[in-house]
Write a protein that holds these residues in place. Structure first.
Motif, mmCIF file in Angstrom:
data_model
loop_
_atom_site.group_PDB
_atom_site.id
_atom_site.type_symbol
_atom_site.label_atom_id
_atom_site.label_comp_id
_atom_site.label_asym_id
_atom_site.label_seq_id
_atom_site.Cartn_x
_atom_site.Cartn_y
_atom_site.Cartn_z
ATOM 1 N N MET A 142 0.843 -1.183 0.000
ATOM 2 C CA MET A 142 0.000 0.000 0.000
ATOM 3 C C MET A 142 0.887 1.245 0.000
ATOM 4 S SD MET A 142 -3.474 -0.606 0.839
ATOM 5 C CE MET A 142 -4.290 -2.151 0.696
ATOM 6 N N ASP A 143 0.323 2.344 -0.408
ATOM 7 C CA ASP A 143 1.062 3.600 -0.425
ATOM 8 C C ASP A 143 1.341 4.067 0.992
ATOM 9 O OD1 ASP A 143 0.928 3.629 -3.168
ATOM 10 O OD2 ASP A 143 -0.897 4.828 -3.216
ATOM 11 N N GLN A 144 2.528 4.631 1.180
ATOM 12 C CA GLN A 144 2.897 5.145 2.490
ATOM 13 C C GLN A 144 3.456 6.541 2.321
ATOM 14 O OE1 GLN A 144 5.434 2.573 4.733
ATOM 15 N NE2 GLN A 144 4.935 3.591 6.630
ATOM 16 N N ILE A 145 3.094 7.425 3.251
ATOM 17 C CA ILE A 145 3.545 8.810 3.220
ATOM 18 C C ILE A 145 4.278 9.084 4.521
ATOM 19 C CG2 ILE A 145 2.812 11.210 3.114
ATOM 20 C CD1 ILE A 145 0.175 10.083 1.817
ATOM 21 N N LEU A 146 5.455 9.668 4.457
ATOM 22 C CA LEU A 146 6.224 10.039 5.641
ATOM 23 C C LEU A 146 6.413 11.537 5.665
ATOM 24 C CD1 LEU A 146 9.037 7.350 5.443
ATOM 25 C CD2 LEU A 146 7.027 7.295 6.893
ATOM 26 N N MET A 147 6.355 12.138 6.849
ATOM 27 C CA MET A 147 6.581 13.565 6.976
ATOM 28 C C MET A 147 7.321 13.831 8.274
ATOM 29 S SD MET A 147 3.954 16.703 7.602
ATOM 30 C CE MET A 147 3.879 16.357 9.335
ATOM 31 N N ASP A 148 8.386 14.586 8.216
ATOM 32 C CA ASP A 148 9.104 15.039 9.402
ATOM 33 C C ASP A 148 9.170 16.551 9.351
ATOM 34 O OD1 ASP A 148 9.855 12.751 10.860
ATOM 35 O OD2 ASP A 148 11.406 12.296 9.397
ATOM 36 N N LEU A 149 8.883 17.187 10.466
ATOM 37 C CA LEU A 149 9.004 18.632 10.578
ATOM 38 C C LEU A 149 10.167 18.907 11.517
ATOM 39 C CD1 LEU A 149 7.877 21.493 10.062
ATOM 40 C CD2 LEU A 149 6.401 21.152 12.044
ATOM 41 N N ILE A 150 11.200 19.478 11.004
ATOM 42 C CA ILE A 150 12.382 19.788 11.801
ATOM 43 C C ILE A 150 12.032 20.930 12.743
ATOM 44 C CG2 ILE A 150 14.770 20.591 11.690
ATOM 45 C CD1 ILE A 150 14.865 19.285 8.892
ATOM 46 N N PRO A 151 12.471 20.840 14.006
ATOM 47 C CA PRO A 151 12.141 21.915 14.949
ATOM 48 C C PRO A 151 12.567 23.280 14.406
ATOM 49 C CG PRO A 151 13.262 20.118 16.064
ATOM 50 C CD PRO A 151 13.301 19.823 14.597
ATOM 51 N N GLY A 152 11.653 24.211 14.522
ATOM 52 C CA GLY A 152 11.925 25.561 14.059
ATOM 53 C C GLY A 152 12.172 26.506 15.217
ATOM 54 N N GLU A 153 12.057 27.779 14.944
ATOM 55 C CA GLU A 153 12.273 28.802 15.969
ATOM 56 C C GLU A 153 11.305 28.662 17.138
ATOM 57 O OE1 GLU A 153 12.171 32.683 14.268
ATOM 58 O OE2 GLU A 153 13.514 32.123 12.645
ATOM 59 N N ASN A 154 10.105 28.144 16.861
ATOM 60 C CA ASN A 154 9.106 28.002 17.923
ATOM 61 C C ASN A 154 9.312 26.736 18.763
ATOM 62 O OD1 ASN A 154 8.287 26.006 16.194
ATOM 63 N ND2 ASN A 154 6.327 26.946 15.680
ATOM 64 N N GLY A 155 10.262 25.889 18.402
ATOM 65 C CA GLY A 155 10.576 24.696 19.172
ATOM 66 C C GLY A 155 9.646 23.514 18.966
ATOM 67 N N ILE A 156 8.748 23.599 17.995
ATOM 68 C CA ILE A 156 7.830 22.498 17.726
ATOM 69 C C ILE A 156 8.510 21.494 16.793
ATOM 70 C CG2 ILE A 156 5.631 21.812 16.699
ATOM 71 C CD1 ILE A 156 4.555 24.579 17.453
ATOM 72 N N ALA A 157 8.473 20.223 17.177
ATOM 73 C CA ALA A 157 8.977 19.141 16.326
ATOM 74 C C ALA A 157 7.826 18.170 16.104
ATOM 75 C CB ALA A 157 10.144 18.435 16.997
ATOM 76 N N ALA A 158 7.614 17.747 14.884
ATOM 77 C CA ALA A 158 6.511 16.843 14.573
ATOM 78 C C ALA A 158 6.978 15.777 13.584
ATOM 79 C CB ALA A 158 5.341 17.622 13.984
ATOM 80 N N ARG A 159 6.321 14.638 13.683
ATOM 81 C CA ARG A 159 6.599 13.544 12.759
ATOM 82 C C ARG A 159 5.273 12.832 12.498
ATOM 83 N NH1 ARG A 159 10.739 9.763 15.280
ATOM 84 N NH2 ARG A 159 9.062 9.720 16.773
ATOM 85 N N GLU A 160 5.034 12.460 11.254
ATOM 86 C CA GLU A 160 3.819 11.736 10.911
ATOM 87 C C GLU A 160 4.097 10.763 9.790
ATOM 88 O OE1 GLU A 160 0.091 13.297 8.702
ATOM 89 O OE2 GLU A 160 -0.412 13.330 10.845
ATOM 90 N N GLN A 161 3.432 9.641 9.863
ATOM 91 C CA GLN A 161 3.511 8.680 8.778
ATOM 92 C C GLN A 161 2.101 8.203 8.516
ATOM 93 O OE1 GLN A 161 6.256 5.604 9.927
ATOM 94 N NE2 GLN A 161 4.771 4.009 9.735
ATOM 95 N N GLY A 162 1.766 8.039 7.267
ATOM 96 C CA GLY A 162 0.426 7.621 6.909
ATOM 97 C C GLY A 162 0.463 6.548 5.847
ATOM 98 N N ARG A 163 -0.620 5.822 5.772
ATOM 99 C CA ARG A 163 -0.714 4.786 4.756
ATOM 100 C C ARG A 163 -2.169 4.571 4.395
ATOM 101 N NH1 ARG A 163 -1.785 -0.688 6.383
ATOM 102 N NH2 ARG A 163 -2.298 -0.755 8.588
ATOM 103 N N LEU A 164 -2.381 4.094 3.212
ATOM 104 C CA LEU A 164 -3.708 3.750 2.742
ATOM 105 C C LEU A 164 -3.983 2.320 3.189
ATOM 106 C CD1 LEU A 164 -6.014 4.924 1.068
ATOM 107 C CD2 LEU A 164 -4.952 3.914 -0.947
ATOM 108 N N LYS A 165 -4.938 2.128 4.111
ATOM 109 C CA LYS A 165 -5.253 0.787 4.619
ATOM 110 C C LYS A 165 -6.159 0.023 3.668
ATOM 111 C CE LYS A 165 -6.174 0.042 8.956
ATOM 112 N NZ LYS A 165 -6.741 0.140 10.310
ATOM 113 N N ALA A 166 -7.022 0.735 3.021
ATOM 114 C CA ALA A 166 -7.986 0.156 2.082
ATOM 115 C C ALA A 166 -8.333 1.269 1.093
ATOM 116 C CB ALA A 166 -9.212 -0.340 2.830
ATOM 117 N N PRO A 167 -9.036 0.943 0.034
ATOM 118 C CA PRO A 167 -9.336 1.988 -0.965
ATOM 119 C C PRO A 167 -9.970 3.250 -0.381
ATOM 120 C CG PRO A 167 -9.928 -0.154 -1.832
ATOM 121 C CD PRO A 167 -9.515 -0.376 -0.403
#
Length: 95
Positions: A1-26
C-alpha cells in the motif's frame, strides 16, 4: 500500500513533529505520529497519536484521564454482569 512520511524539523518556535500515513484500504487512510513542544509555563509537552477509521486517538502525559472507578461500584457492575437474570425477574416497585 502507499505510504507517506513527513518530518518537521524543529523551528524557531521549538515544535517538532513527525507523521507517517498509509492507505489501509481503498477508502481508509491511517496516520500516526507525534509532536513535541514546550508550553508557555515551561512544561515539556509530548503527544503521540493515531488517526484511522476509529477517529483521532491522542495519548500524552499532559492529557486528562478519568478518575478510577470506586471499588464498590466495580463490585456492583461485576455482580450485575454475572447475574443478569435477577434484574429481569424483579418486579417493578412503585412508590
Amino acid at each position: 500500500m502507499d505510504q507517506i512520511l513527513m518530518d518537521l524539523i524543529p523551528g524557531e518556535n521549538g515544535i517538532a513533529a513527525r507523521e507517517q500515513g498509509r492507505l489501509k484500504a481503498p477508502e481508509t487512510m491511517e496516520a500516526q505520529g507525534d509532536f513535541k513542544y514546550t508550553a508557555p509555563d515551561g512544561t515539556p509537552i509530548a503527544l503521540q497519536y493515531i488517526a484511522d477509521e476509529n477517529g483521532f486517538q491522542p495519548s500524552g502525559a499532559h492529557l486528562p484521564t478519568s478518575p478510577p472507578i470506586p471499588d464498590a461500584i466495580l463490585r456492583s457492575l461485576e455482580y450485575n454482569a454475572a447475574h443478569p437474570e435477577e434484574e429481569q425477574e424483579r418486579p417493578l416497585r412503585r412508590p
